[in-house]
Write a protein that holds these residues in place. Structure first.
Motif, PDB file in Angstrom:
ATOM      1  N   ALA A  12       0.886  -1.091  -0.071  1.00  0.00           N
ATOM      2  CA  ALA A  12      -0.060   0.015  -0.148  1.00  0.00           C
ATOM      3  C   ALA A  12       0.943   1.415   0.137  1.00  0.00           C
ATOM      4  O   ALA A  12       0.627   2.181  -0.526  1.00  0.00           O
ATOM      5  CB  ALA A  12      -1.021   0.092   1.295  1.00  0.00           C
ATOM      6  N   GLN A  13       1.979   1.195   0.665  1.00  0.00           N
ATOM      7  CA  GLN A  13       2.999   2.371   0.569  1.00  0.00           C
ATOM      8  C   GLN A  13       3.481   2.570  -0.994  1.00  0.00           C
ATOM      9  O   GLN A  13       3.824   3.727  -1.288  1.00  0.00           O
ATOM     10  CB  GLN A  13       4.229   1.839   1.275  1.00  0.00           C
ATOM     11  N   LEU A  14       3.556   1.544  -1.621  1.00  0.00           N
ATOM     12  CA  LEU A  14       4.059   1.711  -3.084  1.00  0.00           C
ATOM     13  C   LEU A  14       2.938   2.195  -3.977  1.00  0.00           C
ATOM     14  O   LEU A  14       3.321   2.742  -4.880  1.00  0.00           O
ATOM     15  CB  LEU A  14       4.681   0.204  -3.279  1.00  0.00           C
ATOM     16  N   ASN A  15       1.641   1.991  -3.764  1.00  0.00           N
ATOM     17  CA  ASN A  15       0.771   2.196  -4.488  1.00  0.00           C
ATOM     18  C   ASN A  15      -0.619   2.763  -3.808  1.00  0.00           C
ATOM     19  O   ASN A  15      -1.047   2.251  -3.010  1.00  0.00           O
ATOM     20  CB  ASN A  15       0.159   0.814  -5.124  1.00  0.00           C
ATOM     21  N   LYS A  16      -0.546   4.065  -4.021  1.00  0.00           N
ATOM     22  CA  LYS A  16      -1.540   4.568  -3.009  1.00  0.00           C
ATOM     23  C   LYS A  16      -2.985   4.411  -3.445  1.00  0.00           C
ATOM     24  O   LYS A  16      -3.955   5.042  -2.787  1.00  0.00           O
ATOM     25  CB  LYS A  16      -1.466   6.353  -3.150  1.00  0.00           C
ATOM     26  N   ASN A  17      -3.294   3.849  -4.760  1.00  0.00           N
ATOM     27  CA  ASN A  17      -4.661   4.062  -4.946  1.00  0.00           C
ATOM     28  C   ASN A  17      -5.029   2.434  -5.061  1.00  0.00           C
ATOM     29  O   ASN A  17      -5.983   2.365  -5.943  1.00  0.00           O
ATOM     30  CB  ASN A  17      -4.644   4.412  -6.457  1.00  0.00           C
ATOM     31  N   ILE A  18      -5.049   1.935  -3.921  1.00  0.00           N
ATOM     32  CA  ILE A  18      -5.441   0.569  -3.981  1.00  0.00           C
ATOM     33  C   ILE A  18      -6.801   0.529  -2.961  1.00  0.00           C
ATOM     34  O   ILE A  18      -6.781   1.139  -1.928  1.00  0.00           O
ATOM     35  CB  ILE A  18      -4.532  -0.504  -3.611  1.00  0.00           C
ATOM     36  N   ARG A  19      -7.559  -0.580  -3.172  1.00  0.00           N
ATOM     37  CA  ARG A  19      -8.650  -1.040  -2.220  1.00  0.00           C
ATOM     38  C   ARG A  19      -8.540  -2.387  -1.551  1.00  0.00           C
ATOM     39  O   ARG A  19      -7.904  -3.054  -2.475  1.00  0.00           O
ATOM     40  CB  ARG A  19      -9.961  -0.997  -3.098  1.00  0.00           C
ATOM     41  N   ILE A  20      -8.585  -2.453  -0.495  1.00  0.00           N
ATOM     42  CA  ILE A  20      -8.358  -3.461   0.208  1.00  0.00           C
ATOM     43  C   ILE A  20      -9.587  -4.113   1.115  1.00  0.00           C
ATOM     44  O   ILE A  20     -10.339  -3.426   1.725  1.00  0.00           O
ATOM     45  CB  ILE A  20      -7.274  -3.341   1.246  1.00  0.00           C
ATOM     46  N   HIS A  21      -9.949  -5.061   0.724  1.00  0.00           N
ATOM     47  CA  HIS A  21     -11.173  -5.951   1.416  1.00  0.00           C
ATOM     48  C   HIS A  21     -10.462  -6.836   2.586  1.00  0.00           C
ATOM     49  O   HIS A  21      -9.715  -7.938   2.119  1.00  0.00           O
ATOM     50  CB  HIS A  21     -11.906  -6.641   0.580  1.00  0.00           C
ATOM     51  N   LEU A  22     -10.841  -6.683   3.734  1.00  0.00           N
ATOM     52  CA  LEU A  22     -10.090  -7.564   4.819  1.00  0.00           C
ATOM     53  C   LEU A  22     -11.528  -8.538   5.028  1.00  0.00           C
ATOM     54  O   LEU A  22     -12.553  -8.211   5.242  1.00  0.00           O
ATOM     55  CB  LEU A  22     -10.028  -7.343   6.026  1.00  0.00           C
ATOM     56  N   VAL A  23     -11.082  -9.841   5.023  1.00  0.00           N
ATOM     57  CA  VAL A  23     -11.912 -10.825   5.019  1.00  0.00           C
ATOM     58  C   VAL A  23     -11.887 -11.944   5.956  1.00  0.00           C
ATOM     59  O   VAL A  23     -10.613 -12.628   6.059  1.00  0.00           O
ATOM     60  CB  VAL A  23     -12.452 -11.669   3.511  1.00  0.00           C
ATOM     61  N   TYR A  24     -12.581 -12.249   6.941  1.00  0.00           N
ATOM     62  CA  TYR A  24     -12.215 -13.118   7.906  1.00  0.00           C
ATOM     63  C   TYR A  24     -13.476 -14.318   7.770  1.00  0.00           C
ATOM     64  O   TYR A  24     -14.649 -13.947   7.869  1.00  0.00           O
ATOM     65  CB  TYR A  24     -12.253 -12.753   9.272  1.00  0.00           C
ATOM     66  N   VAL A  25     -13.097 -15.391   7.688  1.00  0.00           N
ATOM     67  CA  VAL A  25     -14.097 -16.722   7.690  1.00  0.00           C
ATOM     68  C   VAL A  25     -14.247 -17.570   8.773  1.00  0.00           C
ATOM     69  O   VAL A  25     -13.001 -17.949   9.138  1.00  0.00           O
ATOM     70  CB  VAL A  25     -13.752 -17.601   6.517  1.00  0.00           C
ATOM     71  N   ASN A  26     -15.172 -17.207   9.479  1.00  0.00           N
ATOM     72  CA  ASN A  26     -15.190 -17.916  10.751  1.00  0.00           C
ATOM     73  C   ASN A  26     -15.875 -19.291  10.616  1.00  0.00           C
ATOM     74  O   ASN A  26     -16.892 -19.400  10.030  1.00  0.00           O
ATOM     75  CB  ASN A  26     -16.357 -17.195  11.580  1.00  0.00           C
ATOM     76  N   GLU A  27     -14.856 -20.329  10.741  1.00  0.00           N
ATOM     77  CA  GLU A  27     -15.295 -21.674  10.428  1.00  0.00           C
ATOM     78  C   GLU A  27     -16.135 -22.103  11.527  1.00  0.00           C
ATOM     79  O   GLU A  27     -16.246 -21.770  12.811  1.00  0.00           O
ATOM     80  CB  GLU A  27     -13.942 -22.657  10.673  1.00  0.00           C
ATOM     81  N   LYS A  28     -17.120 -22.672  11.074  1.00  0.00           N
ATOM     82  CA  LYS A  28     -18.370 -23.431  12.033  1.00  0.00           C
ATOM     83  C   LYS A  28     -17.700 -24.252  12.933  1.00  0.00           C
ATOM     84  O   LYS A  28     -16.888 -25.307  12.655  1.00  0.00           O
ATOM     85  CB  LYS A  28     -19.389 -24.155  11.117  1.00  0.00           C
ATOM     86  N   PRO A  29     -18.201 -24.225  14.164  1.00  0.00           N
ATOM     87  CA  PRO A  29     -17.502 -25.269  15.167  1.00  0.00           C
ATOM     88  C   PRO A  29     -17.761 -26.703  14.850  1.00  0.00           C
ATOM     89  O   PRO A  29     -18.864 -27.051  14.326  1.00  0.00           O
ATOM     90  CB  PRO A  29     -18.296 -24.883  16.399  1.00  0.00           C
TER      91      PRO A  29
ATOM     92  N   ASP B 104     -17.163 -41.759  15.847  1.00  0.00           N
ATOM     93  CA  ASP B 104     -16.035 -41.433  14.930  1.00  0.00           C
ATOM     94  C   ASP B 104     -16.082 -40.413  13.925  1.00  0.00           C
ATOM     95  O   ASP B 104     -15.532 -40.226  13.099  1.00  0.00           O
ATOM     96  CB  ASP B 104     -16.132 -43.013  14.137  1.00  0.00           C
ATOM     97  N   ALA B 105     -17.466 -39.919  13.887  1.00  0.00           N
ATOM     98  CA  ALA B 105     -17.669 -38.746  12.787  1.00  0.00           C
ATOM     99  C   ALA B 105     -17.449 -37.480  13.588  1.00  0.00           C
ATOM    100  O   ALA B 105     -17.492 -37.059  14.719  1.00  0.00           O
ATOM    101  CB  ALA B 105     -19.115 -38.874  12.620  1.00  0.00           C
ATOM    102  N   LEU B 106     -16.954 -36.506  12.420  1.00  0.00           N
ATOM    103  CA  LEU B 106     -16.646 -35.010  12.790  1.00  0.00           C
ATOM    104  C   LEU B 106     -17.782 -34.278  12.178  1.00  0.00           C
ATOM    105  O   LEU B 106     -18.096 -34.247  10.835  1.00  0.00           O
ATOM    106  CB  LEU B 106     -15.533 -34.445  12.163  1.00  0.00           C
ATOM    107  N   ILE B 107     -18.619 -33.784  12.960  1.00  0.00           N
ATOM    108  CA  ILE B 107     -19.947 -33.161  12.228  1.00  0.00           C
ATOM    109  C   ILE B 107     -19.873 -31.604  12.922  1.00  0.00           C
ATOM    110  O   ILE B 107     -19.259 -31.291  13.862  1.00  0.00           O
ATOM    111  CB  ILE B 107     -21.210 -33.887  12.980  1.00  0.00           C
ATOM    112  N   THR B 108     -20.538 -30.971  11.954  1.00  0.00           N
ATOM    113  CA  THR B 108     -20.731 -29.616  12.061  1.00  0.00           C
ATOM    114  C   THR B 108     -21.876 -29.046  12.767  1.00  0.00           C
ATOM    115  O   THR B 108     -22.907 -29.516  12.598  1.00  0.00           O
ATOM    116  CB  THR B 108     -20.645 -28.998  10.759  1.00  0.00           C
ATOM    117  N   LYS B 109     -21.424 -28.216  13.871  1.00  0.00           N
ATOM    118  CA  LYS B 109     -22.719 -27.766  14.789  1.00  0.00           C
ATOM    119  C   LYS B 109     -23.781 -27.230  13.783  1.00  0.00           C
ATOM    120  O   LYS B 109     -23.510 -26.327  13.280  1.00  0.00           O
ATOM    121  CB  LYS B 109     -22.032 -26.878  15.598  1.00  0.00           C
TER     122      LYS B 109
END
Lengths: 147, 144
Positions: free
Chosen positions: B27-44, B50-55
């Protein structure tokens, strides 16, 4: 603040993905005139595996395989297009390009690897596309994978 | 143009913090950028036999508040340098979710951290960045 990158290793193989990777490096060089770029082409010995018992070996003639003149020309043009910055090129023959790229990144203190991802499907992807995957998984510096 | 419209995958881990630093440097190098910060919260997930299931029912309390706090802090760091936006998604397929979001927002680059974990954990956790690299149709910058 640290610079985004100063010394790039561009792993070039003549594929569409690596041509796109080259374009990105040229674009970056326009924003950062202090950039240094090393273009590396690894010539893989083609159709040269000889089965010996259960092992596959590379025949000695193939190790000296001629480099595709079209690739040589593309690399020369790339160097010309990067003549406003410090740019070096290297063509070597090696059976495992992924390992060679990782080793070079480590030995020569690059701070970014730019590599194309070959747009191949199925089995070919499994074998060839894996060079970029191998590099991503085995180096300690940032890797830009360009499609 | 190098890149102008970046999706920064940010989950608050060390790898994500490194990716944030690299994004700031760019961003220091290029002043005209757009940044989307995305967090994906995994389902517990829960192990049943023996099974791994999603809540099945995801609610507010399942959101990882620590990661979300870090996400906002990351946005605050980038705000002086670029135009930013922030998004929290919930999914059990984080890699696919990031790829779909990048396509929807017409980003030209995904920046993602790779967690420095070895062995079995690497197999499970580092696989988000590997999956993104292998399946995204746009360039991906992987930061260690």
């Amino acid at each position: 603040m640290k610079l985004f990158c100063e010394k790039i290793l561009l792993a070039y193989d003549g594929s569409t993905g690596s041509d796109h990777a080259l374009e990105k490096v040229i674009a970056l060089s326009e924003q950062n005139p202090n950039l240094t770029v090393h273009i590396l082409y690894i010539n893989q010995p083609p159709q040269s595996m000889v089965g010996v018992g259960e092992a596959y070996i590379v025949s000695p003639e193939a190790m000296e395989a001629k480099v595709d003149p079209e690739i040589e020309q593309k690399i020369a043009i790339a160097k010309q297009r990067l003549s406003h910055i410090i740019c070096s090129t290297e063509i070597i023959t090696h059976e495992t390009p992924g390992r060679k790229i990782v080793q070079m990144a480590k030995d020569s203190h690059f701070d970014l690897i730019v590599i194309g991802s070959r747009g191949l499907g199925g089995l070919k992807k499994l074998i060839l596309g894996s060079i970029s995957s191998y590099v991503v998984n085995n180096v300690a510096i940032p890797v830009l994978v360009v499609k | 143009m190098f890149f102008q419209h970046i999706l920064l995958a940010f989950d608050g881990t060390d790898g994500a913090e490194h990716a944030l630093q690299k994004t700031k440097e760019y961003a220091q190098l290029n002043k005209n950028i757009r940044i989307h910060l995305v967090y994906v919260n995994e389902k517990p997930k829960t192990v049943i036999g023996d099974a791994l299931i999603t809540k099945p029912n995801f609610d507010e309390s399942d959101l990882n508040s620590e990661s979300i706090t870090k996400l906002h802090a990351a946005q605050a760091e980038l705000e002086p340098l670029a135009s930013t936006s922030i998004e929290v998604l919930v999914s059990d397929q984080p890699a696919d979710e990031l790829i779909a979001k990048a396509a929807e927002l017409q980003c030209d680059l995904i920046i993602i951290g790779s967690r420095g974990i070895g062995g079995l954990k690497k197999l499970f956790l580092g696989s988000v960045s590997s999956h993104v690299v292998n399946h995204a149709s746009i360039p991906v910058l992987v930061i260690k």
